[in-house]
Design an enzyme around this catalytic site. Structure first.
Site, PDB file in Angstrom:
ATOM      1  N   LYS A 150      -6.386  -5.193   3.182  1.00 50.55           N
ATOM      2  CA  LYS A 150      -7.174  -3.993   2.856  1.00 50.55           C
ATOM      3  C   LYS A 150      -8.060  -4.227   1.630  1.00 50.55           C
ATOM      4  O   LYS A 150      -7.579  -4.582   0.567  1.00 50.55           O
ATOM      5  CB  LYS A 150      -6.216  -2.828   2.616  1.00 50.55           C
ATOM      6  CG  LYS A 150      -6.874  -1.537   2.137  1.00 50.55           C
ATOM      7  CD  LYS A 150      -5.841  -0.431   2.061  1.00 50.55           C
ATOM      8  CE  LYS A 150      -6.324   0.741   1.238  1.00 50.55           C
ATOM      9  NZ  LYS A 150      -5.338   1.842   1.189  1.00 50.55           N
ATOM     10  N   ASP A 196       0.845  -1.203   0.000  1.00 49.33           N
ATOM     11  CA  ASP A 196       0.000   0.000   0.000  1.00 49.33           C
ATOM     12  C   ASP A 196       0.878   1.250   0.000  1.00 49.33           C
ATOM     13  O   ASP A 196       1.525   1.559   1.000  1.00 49.33           O
ATOM     14  CB  ASP A 196      -0.882  -0.038   1.251  1.00 49.33           C
ATOM     15  CG  ASP A 196      -2.060   0.907   1.166  1.00 49.33           C
ATOM     16  OD1 ASP A 196      -2.137   1.689   0.209  1.00 49.33           O
ATOM     17  OD2 ASP A 196      -2.911   0.862   2.071  1.00 49.33           O
ATOM     18  N   ASP A 197       0.932   1.951  -1.130  1.00 51.62           N
ATOM     19  CA  ASP A 197       1.705   3.199  -1.266  1.00 51.62           C
ATOM     20  C   ASP A 197       3.215   2.960  -1.290  1.00 51.62           C
ATOM     21  O   ASP A 197       3.990   3.824  -0.880  1.00 51.62           O
ATOM     22  CB  ASP A 197       1.370   4.196  -0.154  1.00 51.62           C
ATOM     23  CG  ASP A 197      -0.048   4.737  -0.228  1.00 51.62           C
ATOM     24  OD1 ASP A 197      -0.781   4.346  -1.150  1.00 51.62           O
ATOM     25  OD2 ASP A 197      -0.419   5.541   0.645  1.00 51.62           O
ATOM     26  N   CYS A 256      -5.200   4.282  -4.243  1.00 49.70           N
ATOM     27  CA  CYS A 256      -5.424   2.904  -3.787  1.00 49.70           C
ATOM     28  C   CYS A 256      -6.675   2.255  -4.372  1.00 49.70           C
ATOM     29  O   CYS A 256      -6.593   1.218  -5.036  1.00 49.70           O
ATOM     30  CB  CYS A 256      -5.532   2.881  -2.261  1.00 49.70           C
ATOM     31  SG  CYS A 256      -4.244   3.770  -1.371  1.00 49.70           S
ATOM     32  N   HIS A 294       1.412   2.353   4.122  1.00 48.46           N
ATOM     33  CA  HIS A 294       0.529   3.532   4.182  1.00 48.46           C
ATOM     34  C   HIS A 294       0.611   4.184   5.566  1.00 48.46           C
ATOM     35  O   HIS A 294       0.694   3.505   6.580  1.00 48.46           O
ATOM     36  CB  HIS A 294      -0.911   3.083   3.903  1.00 48.46           C
ATOM     37  CG  HIS A 294      -1.878   4.178   3.611  1.00 48.46           C
ATOM     38  ND1 HIS A 294      -2.231   5.143   4.528  1.00 48.46           N
ATOM     39  CD2 HIS A 294      -2.607   4.449   2.495  1.00 48.46           C
ATOM     40  CE1 HIS A 294      -3.117   5.959   3.987  1.00 48.46           C
ATOM     41  NE2 HIS A 294      -3.360   5.565   2.748  1.00 48.46           N
TER      42      HIS A 294
END
Length: 586
Positions: free
Chosen positions: A110, A13-14, A53, A215
Site C-alpha cells: 500500500k 495497516d491498522d 494511514c 485493514h
C-alpha cells in the site's frame, strides 16, 4: 569500506498495539515473534505515529511532519500547502536518497501517497514497485457487478473497494485470479529480490513491504479464519482483560497501570451482553477474520525472511516491523450521512451471512469495542491523537554486529516514525541534504537517528532499556481529522473532538498515566500553558489549519470527504485502465 546494511521495512495497516503475540496477543505471529527474539532485537513500547494511514506514511518516507509533506484528512484542509493528498515537492523521500546513494530500492504493498503516475512510488525513488494506490481495497480484488455502472457504488466504495494498483509506471488492469493482498505482496517482494541483476545484487537494498492487512474489509483464507473459530465468543471486554494481563506479564506495561475506559457512543455496538445472539456471532466471526488476517500477514513475513536467509542476506539486514496507526475503531454503520447508505449497499451487493464473513464477497469491519481491546490500556483508537491512535508496536532486528547481546529486549524510549529516515540514512553512510535537493527547497528532518541508541542496545544485557532517544525538550505534535496532540517530555496535550471527547485541550502525564485518564490542566496550570505555547508554535511551523470545532462553522461531510479524496478528483479518466473507466462517475 565495510559492507553497507540492507533494510526491510514492514508496515501493518491498522494493527493495534497488542495484536501480535510478542505484544500480548493470542493471535499466532511466530515470525514476528522470532524477529523480536533475535540477538540485539528490541520491542519498542513508546513508538509514535500519526493516527491515520497516509499521514504516517508521509512521515515515514520523509522524516518530517505530515502537514509539511503531503496529506489532508478534512475537506476544509484541501488545497492548503502541505495538504495536497500526495508527497509534494517540498520534501525528499527516503527511497530517493537511498537510490541516489547506491541502494537498490523495491516495494510491494500500500502506497496511499498519491494516485497519479507522477506521484507513484517509482516517481519517488523506487526502482521496482507494485503498489495499491488508494487507502483501502477488497483484499481479493473482488468487485460486485453493479446494476448502475455510472452512479454506483457511491463515493465510499469508490475509495474503499477498487483495487487500483500500479506496477512501476503502468496501472494494472487485471489482478490474478488467485490474488490475495498479503500473499501477493509477499510474493512480489520476493520476486523483485530474485530478479536483481548481478550488478544489482552487489548493491545493498531497501525493501518496503507495507501490507494492507488487517485493514477492513476483514477478509482472509477460509482455512486460516477457521483456525480461530470460537476464540472470541466471550466478546471484546473479556479479550481486553486478557490482553491487559498478558501485557503486564510480559513487562510491556506497568503492573499498576490504569487503563482508559472503553468509549462508545450512540449508534456504535452495545455491550456484549446487551446484543442479540446473531449479532454476537457475526461480531465474533469478524474478529476471527481479523485475527486470520494478522496470522496470514505473519506467514508472509516468514516467507520473505526465509528467502533472505536462503540468499545469505538476512544477517546484514535491518528489519523493522510496525503498524501505521492504532486499531481501526470506526463503526461505519453509525457514521452520519454514510451509515445508512453503506448498509443498504452492503445488503444489495455483498453476502455478510455468518458463514460467509471473511470471504471475498463479504464486507465487514469489527467496530470500536474490539479495537479498544487491542489499544488498551490506551485511550481510543485510529483517527484520534490519543495514545490509542498514535502509539503502536515496533520490532527492530538489527544487522549483525561483532559484539552482540541477547535479544528480546524492551525499549521504553519515546520515538517517532519520523526517526526512521534519519536512522536508515546514517546506517547507510548517507546524509540528508538539509533544505536543498536537486535545485529545489525542501523541508528539513524533524526526526532523529537511533544509531547512538542502537549502540547502547547491542552492548547491554539489560532486558529493559530506558536510555532516551530524544532530549527532554523534544516536541512532537499530532493533528489528523481535527483531533490533535502534543508530547513534550513526560507530558501530553490531547484534543479529542465530540462525541468521543470533550472537544477541548486536556493535559496528561504519560509516565504515571499512559491511559490518559486524569486531566491535570487544573493541577498544573503552568505546564498546561507551556504546552499550549508549544502547540501554537508547532501549528504555525507546520501549517495546521484547524481542529474540529475551530473551523468557523465548517462541518465535515463524510460524503464530501470520501469524494474529495477519491479517484474522480485525483485521477479522472486519463491513463486509467479501461476496466475502471466505465465505473468512475464523470
Amino acid at each position: 569500506m565495510a559492507k553497507r546494511p540492507n533494510f526491510l521495512l514492514i508496515v501493518a495497516d491498522d494493527l493495534g498495539f497488542s495484536d501480535c503475540s510478542c505484544f500480548g496477543s493470542e493471535i499466532e505471529t511466530p515470525n514476528i515473534d522470532a524477529l523480536a527474539q533475535e540477538a540485539s532485537s528490541t520491542r519498542f513500547t513508546n513508538y509514535h505515529v500519526a493516527s491515520m494511514c497516509a499521514p504516517t506514511r508521509s512521515m515515514l518516507m520523509t522524516g518530517t511532519d505530515n502537514h509539511l509533506a503531503a496529506h489532508s484528512q478534512l475537506p476544509a484542509h484541501q488545497g492548503k500547502p502541505g495538504h495536497e493528498g500526495y508527497l509534494n515537492d517540498r520534501v525528499v523521500a527516503l527511497p530517493e536518497l537511498l537510490r541516489d546513494g547506491g541502494y537498490h530500492t523495491i516495494m510491494a504493498g500500500k502506497w496511499h501517497l498519491g494516485l497519479k503516475k507522477k506521484y507513484s512510488p517509482q516517481a519517488r525513488g523506487f526502482k521496482r514497485s507494485f503498489a495499491l494506490l488508494p487507502g483501502a481495497a477488497n483484499h481479493y480484488g473482488y468487485e460486485p457487478q453493479y446494476q448502475d455502472e455510472i452512479n454506483e457504488p457511491g463515493p465510499f466504495f469508490q475509495n474503499a473497494t477498487r483495487a487500483l494498483h500500479i506496477e512501476d509506471s503502468e496501472y494494472v488492469a487485471n489482478l490474478p485470479e488467485d490474488f490475495y493482498s498479503s500473499d501477493f505482496y509477499g510474493s512480489k517482494i520476493i520476486q523483485y529480490l530474485k530478479e536483481r541483476t548481478p550488478g544489482e545484487k552487489q548493491q545493498p537494498f531497501f525493501a518496503y513491504l507495507p501490507f494492507t492487512a488487517p485493514h477492513w474489509p476483514l477478509q482472509a483464507p477460509k482455512e486460516v479464519v477457521d483456525k480461530y473459530r470460537g476464540w472470541y465468543d466471550d466478546g471484546p471486554a473479556m479479550l481486553r482483560l486478557k490482553r491487559l494481563e498478558k501485557l503486564k506479564e510480559m513487562g510491556l506495561i506497568e503492573q499498576n497501570v490504569k487503563p482508559h475506559d472503553v468509549v462508545a457512543v450512540e449508534g456504535e455496538p452495545a455491550e456484549w451482553e446487551e446484543i442479540d445472539p446473531d449479532t454476537r456471532a457475526k461480531s465474533a466471526r469478524a474478529m476471527e477474520a481479523y485475527a486470520a488476517m494478522v496470522d496470514r500477514m505473519d506467514w508472509n513475513i516468514g516467507r520473505v525472511i526465509s528467502h533472505l536467509k536462503e540468499t545469505g542476506e538476512y544477517d546484514n539486514t535491518y528489519v523493522i516491523f510496525m503498524s501505521d496507526n492504532g486499531a481501526e475503531g470506526a463503526s461505519i454503520e453509525a457514521a452520519p450521512v454514510l451509515g445508512e447508505k453503506v448498509l443498504k449497499h452492503l445488503e444489495k451487493y455483498y453476502n455478510n451471512s455468518l458463514d460467509n464473513i471473511g470471504r471475498k464477497d463479504s464486507y465487514v469491519w469489527y467496530g470500536t469495542r474490539w479495537a479498544q481491546a487491542a489499544t488498551a490500556p490506551s485511550r481510543l483508537h485510529k483517527r484520534f491523537s490519543t495514545e490509542g491512535g498514535c502509539r503502536v508496536p515496533l520490532v527492530l532486528k538489527p544487522a549483525s554486529f561483532d559484539k552482540i547481546s541477547t535479544g528480546g529486549k524492551i525499549a521504553n524510549a519515546f520515538c517517532t516514525c519520523m526517526d526512521i529516515t534519519p536512522t536508515f540514512l546514517e546506517l547507510a553512510g548517507l546524509r540528508h541534504p538539509g533544505t536543498q535537493y536537486k535545485g529545489r527547497t525542501i523541508e528539513p528532518l524533524r526526526g532523529a537517528s537511533w544509531v547512538p541508541f542502537l549502540d547502547t542496545i547491542r552492548t547491554t544485557d539489560a532486558a529493559i532499556v530506558n536510555t532516551p532517544i530524544h532530549p527532554p525538550d523534544y516536541v512532537m505534535g499530532f493533528e489528523v481529522h481535527g483531533s490533535a496532540g502534543l508530547i513534550k517530555g513526560r507530558y501530553k496535550l490531547t484534543y479529542v473532538p465530540k462525541p468521543k471527547g470533550p472537544q477541548r485541550w486536556e493535559l496528561f502525564d504519560l509516565e504515571s498515566d499512559p491511559g490518559e485518564t486524569q486531566d491535570l490542566k487544573g493541577q498544573l496550570p503552568d505546564k498546561f500553558a507551556e504546552l499550549l505555547d508549544e502547540w501554537e508554535r508547532y501549528k504555525r511551523a507546520v501549517g495546521v489549519v484547524g481542529l474540529m470545532g475551530e473551523l468557523d462553522g465548517i462541518k465535515p461531510n463524510l460524503d464530501e470527504f470520501e469524494d474529495s479524496t477519491g479517484w474522480v478528483r485525483w485521477i479522472g479518466k486519463k491513463n486509467v485502465p479501461e476496466k475502471f473507466v466505465g465505473k468512475i462517475p464523470t
